[in-house]
Design an enzyme around this catalytic site. Structure first.
Site, PDB file in Angstrom:
ATOM      1  N   GLU A 109       0.835  -1.192   0.000  1.00  9.04           N
ATOM      2  CA  GLU A 109       0.000   0.000   0.000  1.00  9.04           C
ATOM      3  C   GLU A 109       0.873   1.246   0.000  1.00  9.04           C
ATOM      4  OE1 GLU A 109      -4.057  -1.425   2.113  1.00  9.04           O
ATOM      5  OE2 GLU A 109      -2.465  -0.874   3.480  1.00  9.04           O
ATOM      6  N   CYS A 122       3.551   8.609   1.029  1.00  5.03           N
ATOM      7  CA  CYS A 122       4.119   7.661   1.993  1.00  5.03           C
ATOM      8  C   CYS A 122       4.381   6.359   1.239  1.00  5.03           C
ATOM      9  CB  CYS A 122       3.109   7.482   3.127  1.00  5.03           C
ATOM     10  SG  CYS A 122       3.668   6.350   4.391  1.00  5.03           S
ATOM     11  N   CYS A 129       6.829  -6.744   6.856  1.00  4.42           N
ATOM     12  CA  CYS A 129       7.978  -6.248   7.618  1.00  4.42           C
ATOM     13  C   CYS A 129       8.441  -7.347   8.552  1.00  4.42           C
ATOM     14  CB  CYS A 129       7.585  -5.005   8.423  1.00  4.42           C
ATOM     15  SG  CYS A 129       8.989  -4.210   9.231  1.00  4.42           S
ATOM     16  N   CYS A 133       7.191  -4.943  15.277  1.00  2.01           N
ATOM     17  CA  CYS A 133       6.915  -4.013  16.378  1.00  2.01           C
ATOM     18  C   CYS A 133       5.503  -4.315  16.875  1.00  2.01           C
ATOM     19  CB  CYS A 133       7.020  -2.568  15.898  1.00  2.01           C
ATOM     20  SG  CYS A 133       8.689  -2.166  15.333  1.00  2.01           S
ATOM     21  N   CYS A 136       2.269  -2.288  15.468  1.00  2.00           N
ATOM     22  CA  CYS A 136       2.191  -1.956  14.039  1.00  2.00           C
ATOM     23  C   CYS A 136       1.469  -3.049  13.247  1.00  2.00           C
ATOM     24  CB  CYS A 136       3.600  -1.750  13.487  1.00  2.00           C
ATOM     25  SG  CYS A 136       3.603  -1.345  11.734  1.00  2.00           S
ATOM     26  N   CYS A 359      -0.843   6.003   9.848  1.00  2.91           N
ATOM     27  CA  CYS A 359       0.421   5.355  10.239  1.00  2.91           C
ATOM     28  C   CYS A 359       0.166   4.017  10.912  1.00  2.91           C
ATOM     29  CB  CYS A 359       1.143   6.180  11.299  1.00  2.91           C
ATOM     30  SG  CYS A 359       1.889   7.616  10.684  1.00  2.91           S
TER      31      CYS A 359
HETATM   32  N1  SAH Z   1       9.947   0.770   9.651  1.00  4.98           N
HETATM   33  C1  SAH Z   1       9.987   2.211   9.651  1.00  4.98           C
HETATM   34  C2  SAH Z   1       8.746   2.803   8.994  1.00  4.98           C
HETATM   35  C3  SAH Z   1       7.497   2.468   9.760  1.00  4.98           C
HETATM   36  S1  SAH Z   1       6.037   3.395   9.601  1.00  4.98           S
HETATM   37  C4  SAH Z   1      10.114   2.723  11.069  1.00  4.98           C
HETATM   38  O1  SAH Z   1       9.979   1.933  12.000  1.00  4.98           O
HETATM   39  O2  SAH Z   1      10.397   3.901  11.257  1.00  4.98           O
HETATM   40  C5  SAH Z   1       6.285   4.992  10.210  1.00  4.98           C
HETATM   41  C6  SAH Z   1       5.958   5.279  11.678  1.00  4.98           C
HETATM   42  O3  SAH Z   1       4.652   4.868  12.110  1.00  4.98           O
HETATM   43  C7  SAH Z   1       6.946   4.587  12.593  1.00  4.98           C
HETATM   44  O4  SAH Z   1       7.420   5.484  13.543  1.00  4.98           O
HETATM   45  C8  SAH Z   1       6.077   3.537  13.245  1.00  4.98           C
HETATM   46  O5  SAH Z   1       6.612   3.092  14.439  1.00  4.98           O
HETATM   47  C9  SAH Z   1       4.762   4.258  13.382  1.00  4.98           C
HETATM   48  N2  SAH Z   1       3.637   3.355  13.637  1.00  4.98           N
HETATM   49  C10 SAH Z   1       3.562   2.034  13.397  1.00  4.98           C
HETATM   50  N3  SAH Z   1       2.367   1.552  13.779  1.00  4.98           N
HETATM   51  C11 SAH Z   1       1.654   2.591  14.252  1.00  4.98           C
HETATM   52  C12 SAH Z   1       0.320   2.725  14.751  1.00  4.98           C
HETATM   53  N4  SAH Z   1      -0.512   1.678  14.815  1.00  4.98           N
HETATM   54  N5  SAH Z   1      -0.093   3.937  15.140  1.00  4.98           N
HETATM   55  C13 SAH Z   1       0.739   5.011  15.029  1.00  4.98           C
HETATM   56  N6  SAH Z   1       1.990   4.937  14.557  1.00  4.98           N
HETATM   57  C14 SAH Z   1       2.452   3.743  14.161  1.00  4.98           C
END
Ligand code: SAH
Length: 390
Positions: A109, A122, A129, A133, A136, A359
């Site tokens: 996406e 974005c 991934c 985390c 996420c 996000c």
């Molecule tokens: N792998 C990269 C890009 C991830 S997405 C990274 O970790 O930076 C970008 C941001 O969104 C990251 O800071 C991630 O931690 C955050 N993120 C992930 N899941 C989220 C959620 N459910 N709500 C808000 N932010 C989130």
């Protein structure tokens, strides 16, 4: 044409299944190497780059400043291909989300977020991934593979094409790119660097280095290499002020601690020619998890030596998650403490959540090669069963 044997492109997967080389993901220097290898002048590379990324042309016959012979050679052994768009949804706030097919059974996406004169795309870097985390949605889908440079820059091409950006009569819609879609960009180093250098190239998208951001959860060996090859804005996904809590939220922290991460971000900044550059610290606020006043104070002291601004992200929920969005009271308190401590703090407004484009909500369709998706689905159906029974 047996290109792979003769030239070492940084994008290994430039050669597609049909034996043709996909020029979509080749930076100026890779294209120039290719031209040289074909017995052509290196400057042909910039001409081709302009046709593809400034004029949106994918048919070699239309590249009228190349000789007929060269066009013939290109058509024979090369192609210019972007992934196929499966669907496109528009949010009530103007956010647009595309589902793009990158494998027979997998889609990624990408999201466009308009904000006044700014338009941010974005972009995803991997199918799924591997980092997992805990908060996420992408991580819950498991992992399939890295995207190729063509598939990464192809997302920008698709979005630009959909806004008619290649036509000289329209004004540019995409002004910023954030590598914050699906995946961890530093786990796919070579392809991400190749694609990002096309974003910055004056003969391609010509985006300012301040408007192109790589976001990472902290793959430190790769972050230490990044500053040697690319000058872009850096965002670091911290989300916790101490290792004990961060270990639970970002498992990668068990390998590379917060202090090591911050040191590496400082080294990155020190490689930049402009000494005023700052790192963006991303901190996703989750109710009762990392949103207390004590967390804000601890964060403030941990970041003391890092030139940074802090971006607070209210947690975006997704099905099956045990985390909840931070309350407004807790978020304002957190922001005010950091303000008082002297930090520049912004709160990321939630955009596109009616189409699950916010996000951490990007999940795509991942043919998972790990066992994670199965575990997540089992958990989801267990939760649904409990809900139905109760
Ligand atoms: N792998 C990269 C890009 C991830 S997405 C990274 O970790 O930076 C970008 C941001 O969104 C990251 O800071 C991630 O931690 C955050 N993120 C992930 N899941 C989220 C959620 N459910 N709500 C808000 N932010 C989130």
């Amino acid at each position: 044409m047996k290109i792979k044997e003769k030239v070492s492109f940084s994008t290994e997967d430039a050669v597609r299944g049909n034996g043709k080389v996909n020029l979509m993901g080749m930076s100026a220097s890779s294209l120039a190497d290719l031209m040289e290898m074909m017995g052509e002048k290196r400057f042909r590379a910039t001409q081709i780059l302009k046709w593809i990324h400034q004029m949106g042309v994918r048919d070699f016959d239309q590249m009228t400043n190349l000789s007929k012979v060269l066009r013939g050679k290109l058509s024979e052994g090369m192609e210019i291909v972007v992934p196929e768009v499966v669907s496109c949804e528009n949010s009530s706030d103007g956010t647009r989300k595309w589902l793009v097919q990158v494998e027979n059974d997998s889609c990624i996406e990408m999201v466009f977020i308009p904000e006044g004169s700014r338009g941010t795309l974005c972009v995803s870097s991997q199918i799924g991934c591997a980092l997992d985390c805990s908060f996420c949605a992408t991580g819950k889908q498991g992992f399939n593979r890295d995207l190729t440079a063509s598939e990464i820059i192809g997302q920008l091409w698709i979005a630009a094409d959909s806004f008619n950006q290649f036509s000289s009569t329209t004004t540019r819609r995409i002004t910023n790119v954030v590598m914050m879609g699906m995946g961890e960009p530093l786990m796919n180093f070579d392809n991400v660097v190749e694609a990002m250098s096309i974003m910055l190239d004056d003969h391609a998208y010509s985006l300012s280095k301040r408007r192109v951001t790589l976001s990472t959860a902290g793959v430190l060996p790769a972050l230490d290499r990044l500053g040697d090859v690319l000058d872009v804005s850096l965002a670091i996904s911290l989300h916790a002020p101490n290792d004990e809590l961060r270990n639970k939220l970002v498992p990668l922290n068990k390998k590379y601690s917060i202090n090591e991460f911050i040191d590496s971000a400082r080294r990155y900044l020190s490689k930049m020619p402009d000494s005023r550059r700052k790192v963006t610290v991303e901190y996703t606020l989750m109710d009762q998890v990392n949103d207390r006043a004590s967390h804000a104070l601890e964060l403030s002291s941990v970041l003391r030596e890092l030139p940074c601004k802090i971006n607070l992200i209210p947690f975006n929920p997704f099905p099956g998650t045990e985390f909840r969005r931070v309350s407004d009271v807790a978020m304002n308190r957190f922001r005010d403490i950091l303000h008082r401590e002297g930090y520049t703090v912004t709160v990321r407004t939630t955009r596109g959540d009616d189409i699950a484009a916010a996000c951490g909500q990007l999940a795509g369709l991942v043919n998972d090669k790990t066992r994670r998706q199965a575990r997540y689905k089992a958990k989801l159906s267990a939760q649904q069963a409990v809900r139905i029974l109760s």
